[in-house]
Scaffold this motif. Structure first.
Motif, PDB file in Angstrom:
ATOM      1  N   SER A  10      40.458 -45.265  -2.554  1.00  0.00           N
ATOM      2  CA  SER A  10      42.187 -44.302  -2.995  1.00  0.00           C
ATOM      3  C   SER A  10      42.697 -45.057  -3.787  1.00  0.00           C
ATOM      4  O   SER A  10      43.021 -44.725  -4.686  1.00  0.00           O
ATOM      5  N   GLN A  11      43.148 -46.357  -3.509  1.00  0.00           N
ATOM      6  CA  GLN A  11      43.423 -47.099  -4.418  1.00  0.00           C
ATOM      7  C   GLN A  11      42.794 -47.804  -5.928  1.00  0.00           C
ATOM      8  O   GLN A  11      42.831 -47.272  -6.827  1.00  0.00           O
ATOM      9  N   VAL A  12      41.309 -47.937  -5.549  1.00  0.00           N
ATOM     10  CA  VAL A  12      40.728 -48.203  -6.124  1.00  0.00           C
ATOM     11  C   VAL A  12      39.939 -46.916  -7.178  1.00  0.00           C
ATOM     12  O   VAL A  12      40.749 -46.865  -9.152  1.00  0.00           O
ATOM     13  N   TYR A  13      40.462 -45.956  -7.230  1.00  0.00           N
ATOM     14  CA  TYR A  13      40.403 -44.689  -7.556  1.00  0.00           C
ATOM     15  C   TYR A  13      41.473 -44.613  -8.639  1.00  0.00           C
ATOM     16  O   TYR A  13      41.300 -44.235 -10.097  1.00  0.00           O
ATOM     17  N   ASP A  14      42.872 -44.432  -7.959  1.00  0.00           N
ATOM     18  CA  ASP A  14      44.158 -44.315  -8.823  1.00  0.00           C
ATOM     19  C   ASP A  14      44.663 -45.233  -9.371  1.00  0.00           C
ATOM     20  O   ASP A  14      44.903 -44.975 -10.532  1.00  0.00           O
ATOM     21  N   THR A  15      43.792 -46.683  -9.134  1.00  0.00           N
ATOM     22  CA  THR A  15      44.526 -47.526 -10.119  1.00  0.00           C
ATOM     23  C   THR A  15      43.356 -47.277 -11.631  1.00  0.00           C
ATOM     24  O   THR A  15      43.877 -47.967 -12.401  1.00  0.00           O
ATOM     25  N   TRP A  16      41.997 -47.067 -11.365  1.00  0.00           N
ATOM     26  CA  TRP A  16      41.296 -46.659 -12.996  1.00  0.00           C
ATOM     27  C   TRP A  16      41.734 -45.745 -12.895  1.00  0.00           C
ATOM     28  O   TRP A  16      41.986 -45.558 -14.587  1.00  0.00           O
ATOM     29  N   ARG A  17      42.138 -44.950 -12.594  1.00  0.00           N
ATOM     30  CA  ARG A  17      42.387 -43.988 -13.116  1.00  0.00           C
ATOM     31  C   ARG A  17      43.537 -43.491 -14.435  1.00  0.00           C
ATOM     32  O   ARG A  17      44.046 -43.837 -15.048  1.00  0.00           O
ATOM     33  N   ASN A  18      44.486 -44.269 -12.921  1.00  0.00           N
ATOM     34  CA  ASN A  18      45.466 -44.616 -14.237  1.00  0.00           C
ATOM     35  C   ASN A  18      45.276 -45.107 -15.487  1.00  0.00           C
ATOM     36  O   ASN A  18      45.976 -45.486 -16.943  1.00  0.00           O
ATOM     37  N   HIS A  19      44.782 -46.794 -15.140  1.00  0.00           N
ATOM     38  CA  HIS A  19      44.384 -47.072 -16.227  1.00  0.00           C
ATOM     39  C   HIS A  19      43.732 -46.798 -17.317  1.00  0.00           C
ATOM     40  O   HIS A  19      44.145 -46.660 -19.182  1.00  0.00           O
ATOM     41  N   PHE A  20      42.900 -46.094 -17.241  1.00  0.00           N
ATOM     42  CA  PHE A  20      41.525 -44.312 -18.472  1.00  0.00           C
ATOM     43  C   PHE A  20      43.032 -43.724 -19.230  1.00  0.00           C
ATOM     44  O   PHE A  20      42.945 -43.985 -20.491  1.00  0.00           O
ATOM     45  N   TYR A  21      42.989 -42.984 -18.250  1.00  0.00           N
ATOM     46  CA  TYR A  21      44.803 -42.067 -18.848  1.00  0.00           C
ATOM     47  C   TYR A  21      45.424 -42.739 -19.680  1.00  0.00           C
ATOM     48  O   TYR A  21      45.888 -42.325 -20.647  1.00  0.00           O
ATOM     49  N   SER A  22      45.714 -44.259 -19.250  1.00  0.00           N
ATOM     50  CA  SER A  22      47.081 -44.728 -20.206  1.00  0.00           C
ATOM     51  C   SER A  22      46.340 -45.047 -21.769  1.00  0.00           C
ATOM     52  O   SER A  22      46.855 -45.677 -22.462  1.00  0.00           O
ATOM     53  N   LEU A  23      45.372 -45.042 -21.819  1.00  0.00           N
ATOM     54  CA  LEU A  23      44.541 -45.472 -23.144  1.00  0.00           C
ATOM     55  C   LEU A  23      44.542 -44.619 -24.006  1.00  0.00           C
ATOM     56  O   LEU A  23      44.522 -45.146 -25.274  1.00  0.00           O
ATOM     57  N   ASN A  24      45.192 -42.959 -23.784  1.00  0.00           N
ATOM     58  CA  ASN A  24      45.070 -42.135 -24.781  1.00  0.00           C
ATOM     59  C   ASN A  24      44.042 -41.716 -25.173  1.00  0.00           C
ATOM     60  O   ASN A  24      44.357 -41.619 -26.740  1.00  0.00           O
ATOM     61  N   ASP A  25      42.926 -42.104 -25.007  1.00  0.00           N
ATOM     62  CA  ASP A  25      41.221 -41.989 -25.364  1.00  0.00           C
ATOM     63  C   ASP A  25      40.756 -41.011 -24.656  1.00  0.00           C
ATOM     64  O   ASP A  25      40.425 -41.579 -23.644  1.00  0.00           O
ATOM     65  N   ASP A  26      40.525 -39.373 -25.427  1.00  0.00           N
ATOM     66  CA  ASP A  26      39.729 -38.223 -24.893  1.00  0.00           C
ATOM     67  C   ASP A  26      38.211 -38.983 -24.546  1.00  0.00           C
ATOM     68  O   ASP A  26      38.025 -38.826 -23.152  1.00  0.00           O
ATOM     69  N   LYS A  27      38.046 -40.030 -24.990  1.00  0.00           N
ATOM     70  CA  LYS A  27      36.957 -41.177 -24.647  1.00  0.00           C
ATOM     71  C   LYS A  27      36.611 -41.695 -23.023  1.00  0.00           C
ATOM     72  O   LYS A  27      35.978 -41.436 -22.342  1.00  0.00           O
ATOM     73  N   ALA A  28      37.670 -42.520 -23.422  1.00  0.00           N
ATOM     74  CA  ALA A  28      37.498 -42.894 -21.885  1.00  0.00           C
ATOM     75  C   ALA A  28      38.325 -42.136 -20.653  1.00  0.00           C
ATOM     76  O   ALA A  28      37.766 -42.325 -19.390  1.00  0.00           O
ATOM     77  N   LYS A  29      39.430 -40.884 -21.231  1.00  0.00           N
ATOM     78  CA  LYS A  29      39.599 -40.144 -20.246  1.00  0.00           C
ATOM     79  C   LYS A  29      37.732 -39.602 -19.669  1.00  0.00           C
ATOM     80  O   LYS A  29      37.788 -39.226 -17.957  1.00  0.00           O
ATOM     81  N   SER A  30      37.278 -39.597 -21.016  1.00  0.00           N
ATOM     82  CA  SER A  30      36.111 -37.973 -20.390  1.00  0.00           C
ATOM     83  C   SER A  30      34.537 -39.295 -19.321  1.00  0.00           C
ATOM     84  O   SER A  30      34.243 -38.908 -18.107  1.00  0.00           O
ATOM     85  N   ALA A  31      34.989 -40.488 -19.664  1.00  0.00           N
ATOM     86  CA  ALA A  31      34.005 -41.911 -19.047  1.00  0.00           C
ATOM     87  C   ALA A  31      33.914 -42.067 -17.279  1.00  0.00           C
ATOM     88  O   ALA A  31      33.446 -41.952 -16.604  1.00  0.00           O
ATOM     89  N   PHE A  32      36.094 -41.882 -17.211  1.00  0.00           N
ATOM     90  CA  PHE A  32      36.249 -42.034 -16.469  1.00  0.00           C
ATOM     91  C   PHE A  32      36.226 -40.584 -14.974  1.00  0.00           C
ATOM     92  O   PHE A  32      35.607 -41.236 -14.165  1.00  0.00           O
ATOM     93  N   ASN A  33      36.281 -39.293 -16.065  1.00  0.00           N
ATOM     94  CA  ASN A  33      36.174 -38.324 -15.204  1.00  0.00           C
ATOM     95  C   ASN A  33      34.586 -38.642 -14.962  1.00  0.00           C
ATOM     96  O   ASN A  33      33.968 -37.431 -13.669  1.00  0.00           O
ATOM     97  N   THR A  34      33.581 -39.122 -15.593  1.00  0.00           N
ATOM     98  CA  THR A  34      32.095 -38.493 -15.669  1.00  0.00           C
ATOM     99  C   THR A  34      31.612 -39.855 -14.270  1.00  0.00           C
ATOM    100  O   THR A  34      30.433 -38.998 -13.761  1.00  0.00           O
ATOM    101  N   PHE A  35      32.353 -40.836 -14.428  1.00  0.00           N
ATOM    102  CA  PHE A  35      31.377 -42.202 -13.618  1.00  0.00           C
ATOM    103  C   PHE A  35      31.714 -41.994 -12.470  1.00  0.00           C
ATOM    104  O   PHE A  35      31.346 -41.461 -11.264  1.00  0.00           O
ATOM    105  N   PHE A  36      33.659 -40.861 -11.926  1.00  0.00           N
ATOM    106  CA  PHE A  36      33.631 -40.775 -10.391  1.00  0.00           C
ATOM    107  C   PHE A  36      33.267 -39.038  -9.782  1.00  0.00           C
ATOM    108  O   PHE A  36      34.450 -38.680  -9.581  1.00  0.00           O
TER     109      PHE A  36
END
Length: 346
Positions: A10-36
């Motif tokens: 849960s810490q890995v998931y939440d930490t990574w999600r916060n990182h990618f979503y803080s980039l304000n980049d749709d590609k980053a969000k999509s990459a995170f959602n795809t990977f997880f």
């Protein structure tokens, strides 16, 4: 005891999600959602299929979780960078590893398997929280007894075994900790003299051993109970309820519109809104004393385990008086044995 340094899923998931979503980049969000996406994460061609994970308990706070070893976190980071080389990946230093006691190791091959272990962790945490609360109740009970300020009242109601809407008896015992004295009351409902238990529940109606059984209406019995509660509230500002499985008795009182006194000279149907200082459930306190909250024993079984003599359990009246015990292990037991049993065990 095997231990391991790691990071919870849960810490890995939440930490990574916060990182990618803080980039304000749709590609980053999509990459995170795809990977997880768990279907993708555990697909046959995924390098994360069969990831070694651990069900562990944190040595820091006792919280149970699904855990990744540190080298697994590093591999996960490498897998992401290879798959999405153009997306800035999070730093491993953003994670906070802990030492975990290993309960079980497994190679995760599917989302259902991960869910199964996460559910095990939740159940373990729920059980631990229940035990912590029970131990807090035990400690509170000890404190209230030591303070010698209040009245402890144990209430029991016997219903007709064929029809629980019919109440045959009501009894209560009040222990005044200030004066070390008891008040025992037992009332049998006169409109149901012809009804007796015995098929499913022992009939002990006529075996009250600490005074005289009073035959009267339920209304009058409730009136006498209320008088005793009012006295405790007027003197101390409240009262302490004690019992082994009090829920049914409190439910019976509520269904019959019994009004509990409050600290503000009013009354309420809800015992939790009354002048009640605490509820000491002795089944919970017993579980805390043996570190096992699973299926606490009945009153009779508890008394047998504690080697406390008892009789006539299904008589809504007091069976024995007060029992203080001390030993070299600093064991202390405060017992009011009767229709409801107060036991605070060290």
């Amino acid at each position: 005891m095997e231990t391991e340094r790691g990071v919870s899923w849960s810490q890995v998931y939440d930490t990574w999600r916060n990182h990618f979503y803080s980039l304000n980049d749709d590609k980053a969000k999509s990459a995170f959602n795809t990977f997880f996406d768990l279907q993708d994460f555990f697909s046959e061609k995924s390098p994360t299929l069969g990831m070694p994970l651990t069900l562990g308990i944190s040595k820091k706070d006792g919280y149970c979780d699904v855990v990744m070893a540190l080298h697994i976190c590093e591999q996960l980071h490498d897998f992401f960078e290879k798959r999405f080389p153009d997306i800035p990946s999070p730093n491993l230093s953003d994670l906070t590893p802990e030492t975990y006691e290993v309960l079980d190791r497994f190679e995760c091959i599917s989302a259902p398997m991960l869910n199964k272990y996460q559910t095990k962790a939740k159940k373990k945490n729920k059980a631990q929280a229940k035990l912590r609360n029970a131990k807090a109740l035990k400690d509170l009970g000890h404190k209230l007894v030591r303070d010698k300020r209040n009245v402890f009242i144990s209430i029991d109601i016997e219903a007709y075994e064929i029809d629980h809407s019919i109440l045959l008896e009501i009894g209560w015992s009040m222990y005044d900790a200030r004066t070390d004295k008891f008040l025992d009351q037992h009332y049998a409902i006169d409109s149901y003299k012809h009804l007796k238990n015995g098929k499913f529940v022992d009939d002990q109606k006529m075996r009250f051993g600490f005074g005289t059984t009073v035959w009267c209406s339920l209304k009058q019995a409730f009136k006498e109970l209320r008088k005793d509660l009012d006295w405790a509230v007027e003197r101390d500002g409240g009262f302490i309820l004690v019992g082994h499985g009090l829920d049914s008795d409190i439910k019976y009182l509520k269904e019959r519109k019994f009004l509990w006194p409050t600290a503000h000279k009013s009354e309420t149907l809800e015992v939790e809104e009354s002048a009640k200082i605490a509820t000491l459930n002795t089944d919970i306190i017993y579980g805390a004393s043996v570190n096992d909250m699973h299926n606490p024993p009945s009153l009779g079984r508890t008394l047998n385990i504690l080697d406390i003599e008892h009789w006539n359990l299904h008589n809504a009246g007091l069976l024995d008086k007060i029992d203080w015990c001390d030993s070299s292990l600093n064991y202390r037991s405060f017992s009011v044995i009767g229709f409801s049993k107060l036991t605070i065990i060290g």
